[in-house]
Write a protein that holds these residues in place. Sequence first.
Motif, PDB file in Angstrom:
ATOM      1  N   ASN A  64      77.944  96.376  97.192  1.00  0.00           N
ATOM      2  CA  ASN A  64      76.900  96.746  96.222  1.00  0.00           C
ATOM      3  C   ASN A  64      76.375  95.723  95.560  1.00  0.00           C
ATOM      4  N   THR A  68      72.156  93.901  95.854  1.00  0.00           N
ATOM      5  CA  THR A  68      71.273  93.911  94.698  1.00  0.00           C
ATOM      6  C   THR A  68      71.226  92.357  94.459  1.00  0.00           C
ATOM      7  N   ILE A 124      78.502 103.279 102.640  1.00  0.00           N
ATOM      8  CA  ILE A 124      77.918 101.796 102.705  1.00  0.00           C
ATOM      9  C   ILE A 124      76.681 101.833 103.649  1.00  0.00           C
ATOM     10  N   LEU A 127      74.029 103.717 101.676  1.00  0.00           N
ATOM     11  CA  LEU A 127      73.324 102.579 100.610  1.00  0.00           C
ATOM     12  C   LEU A 127      72.325 101.788 101.246  1.00  0.00           C
TER      13      LEU A 127
END
Length: 199
Positions: A64, A68, A124, A127
Motif C-alpha cells: 500500500n 502511494t 489488493i 485497492l
Amino acid sequence: MKITEKKPRGRPLKFEQNAVLEMALAQFWAHGFEGTSISDLTSAMGIHRPSLYAAFGNKAALFNACVTHYLSTELNFIEETLKTSPLLIAIEALLDREITLIENGRGCFLVQGAISCREENNEIKVLLNEHRKTLEGKLRRRVQMAQMKNEVASTDSPAAIAKYIASIYQGLSIQASGGATKRELQEVVKIALKALTLR
C-alpha cells in the motif's frame, strides 16, 4: 565559548524510507504482490525483517505504501496534464506521458498489479482498482468542465467518454507489458484520438 550544534549523523529518515520504497516498488512491479516474498523485499531493501515490520507493519501495508509512493512520483503528472486546453490536447498529452512511463515493458504498476492478483488477495486488487477508478473520475470531471465551457461540442455522457479514455490508458499498459514498442503504442493513440469525437 561558542557552542555549535552537532549535526545528526546519517541520512534523514524520510530519504531512507523513500529509498527503500523505491526498492520495494521495483520488486512488486516486476513480480506482483504474490510473486514477491518477504525475503525478496528485505534483500532488495537492505533491511532485516524486524525493521520492515516495524516501519510498515506487514507485506500488504508495504505494498500500500508503494502504491502511494508510485502515485506521488510516477503519476504526479496527471493533475497538471488534465488542466491543458483544449480537452483533446490534454487527452493526447496524458496518453503520451503514459507511453513514456511504460515503454520499459513493465506496464503501469496499478494495472499490472490488479491483473496478477489471485482471489485470496482480493483486497489488493480492490485497492488498485479504486486508484484506477480515481483516474476515471478525474477524466469525467474534466470532460464535464469542457462541455460546460463549450470547449467541445459533444454532448455524449462524460462518464462514457471518461471510461473510453481510461480503457485506452490502461490498455496501453497491457500492450506494453506484452512487448508492444513505443511506436506501436503511439499509433494506437493516434487511432484512438481520431475515434474520439468531441467536436
